[in-house]
Design a protein around this motif. Structure first.
Motif, PDB file in Angstrom:
ATOM      1  N   LEU A  85       0.823  -1.209   0.000  1.00  0.00           N
ATOM      2  CA  LEU A  85       0.000   0.000   0.000  1.00  0.00           C
ATOM      3  C   LEU A  85       0.862   1.266   0.000  1.00  0.00           C
ATOM      4  O   LEU A  85       1.697   1.468   0.873  1.00  0.00           O
ATOM      5  CB  LEU A  85      -0.926  -0.001   1.221  1.00  0.00           C
ATOM      6  N   LYS A  86       0.625   2.125  -1.022  1.00  0.00           N
ATOM      7  CA  LYS A  86       1.391   3.363  -1.159  1.00  0.00           C
ATOM      8  C   LYS A  86       0.516   4.611  -1.030  1.00  0.00           C
ATOM      9  O   LYS A  86       1.035   5.710  -0.807  1.00  0.00           O
ATOM     10  CB  LYS A  86       2.114   3.387  -2.510  1.00  0.00           C
ATOM     11  N   GLU A  87      -0.784   4.447  -1.199  1.00  0.00           N
ATOM     12  CA  GLU A  87      -1.676   5.604  -1.088  1.00  0.00           C
ATOM     13  C   GLU A  87      -2.945   5.210  -0.337  1.00  0.00           C
ATOM     14  O   GLU A  87      -3.596   4.221  -0.683  1.00  0.00           O
ATOM     15  CB  GLU A  87      -2.047   6.135  -2.473  1.00  0.00           C
ATOM     16  N   LEU A  88      -3.286   6.013   0.671  1.00  0.00           N
ATOM     17  CA  LEU A  88      -4.480   5.766   1.475  1.00  0.00           C
ATOM     18  C   LEU A  88      -5.284   7.052   1.592  1.00  0.00           C
ATOM     19  O   LEU A  88      -4.790   8.054   2.093  1.00  0.00           O
ATOM     20  CB  LEU A  88      -4.081   5.267   2.872  1.00  0.00           C
ATOM     21  N   ASN A  89      -6.521   7.012   1.111  1.00  0.00           N
ATOM     22  CA  ASN A  89      -7.412   8.175   1.174  1.00  0.00           C
ATOM     23  C   ASN A  89      -8.543   7.885   2.150  1.00  0.00           C
ATOM     24  O   ASN A  89      -9.316   6.937   1.957  1.00  0.00           O
ATOM     25  CB  ASN A  89      -8.024   8.468  -0.208  1.00  0.00           C
ATOM     26  N   MET A  90      -8.656   8.733   3.182  1.00  0.00           N
ATOM     27  CA  MET A  90      -9.710   8.549   4.192  1.00  0.00           C
ATOM     28  C   MET A  90     -10.440   9.859   4.463  1.00  0.00           C
ATOM     29  O   MET A  90     -10.942  10.084   5.569  1.00  0.00           O
ATOM     30  CB  MET A  90      -9.102   7.989   5.474  1.00  0.00           C
ATOM     31  N   CYS A 104      -0.487   6.807  12.928  1.00  0.00           N
ATOM     32  CA  CYS A 104       0.923   7.193  13.100  1.00  0.00           C
ATOM     33  C   CYS A 104       1.789   6.034  13.571  1.00  0.00           C
ATOM     34  O   CYS A 104       2.977   5.963  13.225  1.00  0.00           O
ATOM     35  CB  CYS A 104       1.035   8.360  14.077  1.00  0.00           C
ATOM     36  N   THR A 105       1.226   5.122  14.340  1.00  0.00           N
ATOM     37  CA  THR A 105       2.008   3.948  14.756  1.00  0.00           C
ATOM     38  C   THR A 105       2.400   3.112  13.541  1.00  0.00           C
ATOM     39  O   THR A 105       3.491   2.536  13.492  1.00  0.00           O
ATOM     40  CB  THR A 105       1.228   3.074  15.762  1.00  0.00           C
ATOM     41  N   GLY A 106       1.499   3.064  12.553  1.00  0.00           N
ATOM     42  CA  GLY A 106       1.814   2.364  11.313  1.00  0.00           C
ATOM     43  C   GLY A 106       2.846   3.096  10.486  1.00  0.00           C
ATOM     44  O   GLY A 106       3.746   2.479   9.899  1.00  0.00           O
ATOM     45  N   LYS A 113       5.305   1.422   3.622  1.00  0.00           N
ATOM     46  CA  LYS A 113       5.724   1.982   2.338  1.00  0.00           C
ATOM     47  C   LYS A 113       4.826   3.137   1.890  1.00  0.00           C
ATOM     48  O   LYS A 113       4.955   3.621   0.762  1.00  0.00           O
ATOM     49  CB  LYS A 113       5.696   0.895   1.266  1.00  0.00           C
ATOM     50  N   LEU A 114       3.926   3.586   2.758  1.00  0.00           N
ATOM     51  CA  LEU A 114       2.939   4.597   2.382  1.00  0.00           C
ATOM     52  C   LEU A 114       3.611   5.906   1.965  1.00  0.00           C
ATOM     53  O   LEU A 114       4.478   6.423   2.670  1.00  0.00           O
ATOM     54  CB  LEU A 114       1.982   4.862   3.545  1.00  0.00           C
ATOM     55  N   GLU A 115       3.188   6.437   0.801  1.00  0.00           N
ATOM     56  CA  GLU A 115       3.747   7.671   0.269  1.00  0.00           C
ATOM     57  C   GLU A 115       2.725   8.818   0.262  1.00  0.00           C
ATOM     58  O   GLU A 115       3.113   9.979   0.321  1.00  0.00           O
ATOM     59  CB  GLU A 115       4.249   7.446  -1.164  1.00  0.00           C
ATOM     60  N   ILE A 116       1.441   8.495   0.175  1.00  0.00           N
ATOM     61  CA  ILE A 116       0.391   9.514   0.106  1.00  0.00           C
ATOM     62  C   ILE A 116      -0.689   9.194   1.130  1.00  0.00           C
ATOM     63  O   ILE A 116      -1.213   8.073   1.164  1.00  0.00           O
ATOM     64  CB  ILE A 116      -0.235   9.582  -1.305  1.00  0.00           C
ATOM     65  N   LEU A 117      -1.020  10.175   1.971  1.00  0.00           N
ATOM     66  CA  LEU A 117      -2.057  10.015   2.990  1.00  0.00           C
ATOM     67  C   LEU A 117      -2.978  11.224   2.947  1.00  0.00           C
ATOM     68  O   LEU A 117      -2.527  12.362   3.071  1.00  0.00           O
ATOM     69  CB  LEU A 117      -1.418   9.884   4.381  1.00  0.00           C
ATOM     70  N   ILE A 144       5.398  11.347   1.245  1.00  0.00           N
ATOM     71  CA  ILE A 144       5.793  12.540   0.489  1.00  0.00           C
ATOM     72  C   ILE A 144       4.622  13.487   0.269  1.00  0.00           C
ATOM     73  O   ILE A 144       4.814  14.635  -0.106  1.00  0.00           O
ATOM     74  CB  ILE A 144       6.424  12.165  -0.872  1.00  0.00           C
ATOM     75  N   GLU A 145       3.386  13.023   0.516  1.00  0.00           N
ATOM     76  CA  GLU A 145       2.221  13.883   0.326  1.00  0.00           C
ATOM     77  C   GLU A 145       1.218  13.662   1.453  1.00  0.00           C
ATOM     78  O   GLU A 145       0.839  12.528   1.739  1.00  0.00           O
ATOM     79  CB  GLU A 145       1.556  13.595  -1.026  1.00  0.00           C
TER      80      GLU A 145
END
Length: 291
Positions: A85-90, A104-106, A113-117, A144-145
Motif C-alpha cells: 500500500l502506497k496511497e491511502l485516502n480517508m 501514526c504507529t503504522g 511503504k505509504l507515500e500519500i495520505l 511525500i504527500e
C-alpha cells in the motif's frame, strides 16, 4: 488493474468477498470504495485481505465511508505489515485525534511503504497534528504527500507543521492544510514579506499594489479557520471599491479574528465606505478599529 466501487450503496456485508479477492493472486492495484456505508466492521474485513502476502493493492480509497477511529487500528496494522500500500485516502470520516495517532504507529513502522495520505475533514485537532509531525520525523517514514485540509490544528498545530517542513529528515514534498486560495495567499505573503501569515498576529502589506487576485486570496486567508491575524494594514495598496466589497465580505465570516483594519489612502469611494459600514453592523464582525 483498477476496481471502482464508489457510490454503490455497499455495506460491510460486501467487504468479506472483497477481502477474499485481495488475498488471492489478483493483479488489482487500485480499489475505490468512496461514498459507501462500509463502517469500521467493513474496513476490518478489507484489512484481512490487505495483510495477505499475495495482496498487490497499492491505492485504497475510503472517503466518506462512515468510519471512526476503530478503523485506524486495523489500518495501522496493515501499514506495519509487508503490504504494498502506497496511497491511502480517508477524507471525510470521523477519525479524530485518536484515529490519527493509531495511523501514526503504522507510519513509524520500518515496513510501512505509504507515500500519500489524505485525511481532510476528519475532525483532527492539535493532538493529531502533533502525532503526525512526530511520525514524519521518524527515519522509516516514506510519506511525500499529506492532505489535512478542513481540520482545525489551532495555532500550535500550524507551528508543528511549519517546523516539520524545516526538518532535514522529513521527506514530505506536499503538505496541504488550507483552502487553495488561502494557500496561495500564504505563498504570496511569504514571497513579498518573507513570513508565514499563519504564524503572525499582524500583517502589513502597505504600498504593495494588490490586484483582484491578491485581494481574493487575502479574503480567503481571513476566512480560513487556521488564520489568527488580528491586525491587517493595507495602506496605499490601490484598493478599489470592488476590492473593498471582497474584503468586507470576508469580515462577516465567523472565523475572522481581525480586530484592526487600516485601509488608508486607497480608492474606496463612497460605495466602498458604504460596504464597510454595512459590515460593521453585522453581528459576526469583530472589528474594533478601522482606519
Amino acid at each position: 488493474m483498477l476496481f471502482m466501487l464508489n457510490d454503490c450503496n455497499l455495506t460491510d456485508k460486501g467487504c468479506s468477498a472483497l477481502a477474499a479477492v485481495l488475498g488471492s493472486d489478483t493483479n488489482l492495484k487500485e480499489l475505490n470504495m468512496n461514498n459507501n456505508n462500509l463502517q469500521d466492521s467493513g474496513v476490518k474485513l478489507i484489512c484481512t485481505g490487505l495483510k495477505n502476502i499475495k495482496c498487490k493493492l497499492e491505492i485504497l480509497r475510503l472517503n466518506d465511508c462512515n468510519l471512526t477511529d476503530k478503523s485506524c487500528s486495523d489500518l495501522a496494522a496493515v501499514l506495519g505489515s509487508d503490504t504494498n500500500l502506497k496511497e491511502l485516502n480517508m477524507n471525510n470520516n470521523n477519525l479524530q485525534d485518536s484515529g490519527v495517532k493509531l495511523i501514526c504507529t503504522g507510519l513509524k513502522n520500518i515496513k510501512c511503504k505509504l507515500e500519500i495520505l489524505r485525511l481532510s475533514n476528519c475532525s483532527v485537532t492539535e493532538e493529531g497534528y502533533k502525532a503526525l509531525a512526530s511520525a514524519l520525523r521518524s527515519n522509516p517514514s516514506h510519506l511525500i504527500e499529506l492532505d489535512l485540509t478542513g481540520n482545525d490544528p489551532g495555532e500550535s498545530g500550524v507551528k508543528q507543521l511549519n517546523d516539520l517542513l524545516q526538518d532535514p529528515d522529513c521527506q514530505l514534498k506536499s503538505l496541504r492544510f488550507l483552502s487553495p486560495a488561502a494557500e496561495e495567499a500564504c505563498q504570496y505573503v511569504n514571497r513579498v514579506m518573507g513570513e508565514n501569515p499563519f504564524l503572525q498576529r499582524k500583517l502589513n502589506l502597505s504600498e504593495h499594489k494588490l490586484r483582484d487576485t491578491q485581494v481574493n486570496q487575502i479574503a480567503a486567508l481571513l476566512q480560513d479557520k487556521h488564520c489568527r491575524l488580528n491586525r491587517l494594514t493595507l495602506n496605499r495598496c490601490r484598493i478599489t471599491e470592488k476590492q473593498s466589497l471582497i474584503l468586507t465580505s470576508a469580515l462577516k465570516s465567523n472565523p475572522s479574528h481581525l480586530r484592526e483594519l487600516n485601509l488608508s489612502r486607497n480608492k474606496l469611494g463612497d460605495s466602498g465606505v458604504k460596504h464597510l459600514c454595512a459590515v460593521l453592523k453585522d453581528s459576526h464582525c469583530k472589528l474594533e478599529r478601522l482606519r
